[in-house]
Every structure is written in C-alpha cells, then in structure tokens.
Design an enzyme around this catalytic site. Structure first.
Site, PDB file in Angstrom:
ATOM      1  N   HIS A   7       0.632  -1.130  -0.095  1.00 37.58           N
ATOM      2  CA  HIS A   7      -0.053  -0.015  -0.015  1.00 37.58           C
ATOM      3  C   HIS A   7       0.754   1.092   0.054  1.00 37.58           C
ATOM      4  CE1 HIS A   7       0.625  -0.466   4.415  1.00 37.58           C
ATOM      5  NE2 HIS A   7       0.898   0.614   4.469  1.00 37.58           N
ATOM      6  N   HIS A  79       4.158   7.014   3.756  1.00 38.11           N
ATOM      7  CA  HIS A  79       5.030   6.063   3.539  1.00 38.11           C
ATOM      8  C   HIS A  79       4.384   5.177   2.489  1.00 38.11           C
ATOM      9  CE1 HIS A  79       2.163   3.906   6.682  1.00 38.11           C
ATOM     10  NE2 HIS A  79       2.334   2.812   5.802  1.00 38.11           N
ATOM     11  N   GLU A 130       7.826   0.991   5.316  1.00 40.47           N
ATOM     12  CA  GLU A 130       7.301  -0.194   5.799  1.00 40.47           C
ATOM     13  C   GLU A 130       7.539  -1.464   5.072  1.00 40.47           C
ATOM     14  OE1 GLU A 130       3.213  -0.004   6.656  1.00 40.47           O
ATOM     15  OE2 GLU A 130       3.485  -1.323   8.267  1.00 40.47           O
TER      16      GLU A 130
END
Lengths: 134, 134
Positions: A7, A79, A130
C-alpha cells in the site's frame, strides 16, 4: 527481496472528506474507517485493482501521524509498504547494508495483523518504508 | 473511475546510489536511467510484481524536481500515478467536483508515451496525483 507494493499511505487532515473524495471525485472503492489503537491511527483502505491506498488519521494523544500533520497541514504521502516473505531475514540483510530500523528493531503487528517494520526515511531517499511479512 | 496504481514516484538526490540501494539492499528489479528532456527528469523504473516505483532526478536547468529537492534534500515521495481509461472524461469529472488541474489543463505526453495530467496537491490531501490514460 521486496515483493509487491502492499500500500501507499496518505496522512489526511479530514478522514471523512478524503474518503468521500476518493469515492465520488476519483470513483474508487473505499472501505469503512478502522481504529488501530495500537498504532495511534484510524485507517481507511481504498482498494485499487493492483494495490491499496491507506488513508491515515490520528487516533489518541500520542499518534505518530500528528507530528506529520502539524508539519503538513494539508496532509501528504506518509509511507510506502513493500511485502517481504521473511521479515527477519529482510531486516538483517538491510541492517548489514547500513539501513536503520525504527523503534526497537523488532517487528510489530501491523494494521493487517502481520509483522511489520519501518526503515529510517533518511536511509531511503527521504521515503519512510514499511516492510510487511506476507 | 481510477484504475490501477501505475507507479509511485520518489525524487532522489543521487540516482545511481538510489538505484544501487533498490537493487542490492532491497533486492528489486531496477531498470536503466532514461532521460526525459520534455519533463526535465531522468527516471529509473523499479519493477515490482504489481506496480512500479519511479525514481526521479532533475535533468536540465528548469527541472520541476529541483525545487522539491531544494526543499527536501534527502529526497522524498513526489507523486502517485493512477490509471484512467479516458483522461478527458476523468479531467472534466474532477474539475466539476472542484479539483484543479495543473498547467494548461490539457494532457501532455508522459514518460510512458501516454497522455497524463497532474492534479493540484492542495486539492488531494497534500498528495500530487498524476492521471495516466492507458
């Protein structure tokens, strides 16, 4: 090593307005808000055919998103999340290459119930990364 | 209306170092640099299984990326690109919903040889949005 882009997270100052905009102006499939108290965020997932957009809004007094919104009152891209098969092997390889892992260095359970880690944005072209084990 | 996430663009201060980091530290499939003089950028595409990361580096005197790097010397996530089937229909729908299109409002030919438009980041939670007709 990295696999799919799981994502892209966008911090937003008004979760309802941002959800409505993605639903009506951009015509996307927008989920319901989910509180993630362990992470200090309320999230809304937008399902695209190949990946997801994660809208982030602060939850609670010590939300990690609040400082970002203080600096970026309109919001902004927060992010990207890459999938990995083995998060500990990925972490060890990255640390050997000189990258810094945020926090304790141990994976936490992320918004999808899977182990996640964050890498220092200064080590990745100003981009907070991430990693999520899938 | 919006379809796949075509790419996430990251502006970088050192294209060779960023390419090498994605290749070796993150273990991704990294392409060769491509100069895009019409857009004032040199780009490197990173192929993930479901989408692409586009590393951006300034090219020429009037690169639109230079100002971003002046403000963000470490680099940063610059924009996201969503695919649409009909870019003029998408533009007209977005303009009706109150969003602003950057530049003349007419599509240009993007890095993939397809028509693209950019939407004002202030209208999209601080996130610069590119639309690409596919």
């Amino acid at each position: 090593m990295i696999g799919r882009l799981n994502h892209v997270a966008i911090a937003v100052p008004d979760l309802e307005a941002a959800s409505e905009q993605y639903r009506t102006a951009l015509g996307a499939s927008v989920g319901a808000p989910q509180d993630e108290p362990d992470h200090g965020v309320t999230v809304v997932f937008i399902e695209l055919p190949n990946t997801k957009i994660e809208l982030l809004y602060p939850l609670g007094e010590e939300s990690p998103i609040q400082g970002f919104l203080d600096k970026n009152p309109s919001g902004g891209i927060h992010h990207v999340c890459y999938e990995v098969e083995d998060i500990l092997a990925a972490r060890d390889h990255l640390v050997q290459s000189g990258a810094r892992v945020l926090g304790t260095g141990e994976p936490k359970t992320g918004a999808h119930g899977k182990p996640v880690l964050f890498l220092h944005p200064k080590d990745f072209n100003g981009c907070l990364v991430e990693l999520e084990q899938v």
